[in-house]
Design a protein around this motif. Structure first.
Motif, PDB file in Angstrom:
ATOM      1  N   ASP A   8      59.929 -16.686  21.598  1.00  0.00           N
ATOM      2  CA  ASP A   8      60.674 -15.800  22.490  1.00  0.00           C
ATOM      3  C   ASP A   8      59.734 -15.154  23.495  1.00  0.00           C
ATOM      4  O   ASP A   8      58.567 -14.919  23.211  1.00  0.00           O
ATOM      5  N   GLU A  19      65.449 -15.035  25.313  1.00  0.00           N
ATOM      6  CA  GLU A  19      65.395 -16.397  24.794  1.00  0.00           C
ATOM      7  C   GLU A  19      64.232 -17.127  25.456  1.00  0.00           C
ATOM      8  O   GLU A  19      63.839 -16.803  26.571  1.00  0.00           O
ATOM      9  N   SER A  20      63.706 -18.129  24.790  1.00  0.00           N
ATOM     10  CA  SER A  20      62.510 -18.816  25.270  1.00  0.00           C
ATOM     11  C   SER A  20      62.746 -19.630  26.545  1.00  0.00           C
ATOM     12  O   SER A  20      61.811 -19.957  27.250  1.00  0.00           O
ATOM     13  N   THR A  35      54.554 -14.102  26.278  1.00  0.00           N
ATOM     14  CA  THR A  35      54.768 -14.505  24.894  1.00  0.00           C
ATOM     15  C   THR A  35      53.798 -13.766  23.976  1.00  0.00           C
ATOM     16  O   THR A  35      53.811 -13.966  22.768  1.00  0.00           O
TER      17      THR A  35
END
Length: 68
Positions: A8, A19-20, A35
């Motif tokens: 994520d 969300e990634s 990150t």
């Protein structure tokens, strides 16, 4: 071969966990995502949360405590 889960991302401006697959923050529209973060905070009712007030959080959601 093990499946790797994407990590994520966190907005450097508002600390919201995203969300990634996002390219920018959905709240403040900042595109500076990281990150590298620590601490996980879930805010349900920001008006009644002392932590949310201290972090200037106005919307419920998932947030990181520390972002690099």
């Amino acid at each position: 071969m093990p499946v790797r889960k994407k990590q994520d991302q966190v907005c450097r401006q508002c600390h919201r966990v995203l969300e990634s697959d996002k390219e920018s923050c959905i709240v403040c529209l900042d595109s500076s995502l990281s990150t590298d973060w620590q601490g996980y905070l879930i805010i349900i009712d920001p008006k009644r949360s002392a932590i949310a007030q201290r972090m200037n959080i106005d919307l419920p959601g998932r947030y990181a405590l520390k972002v690099r």
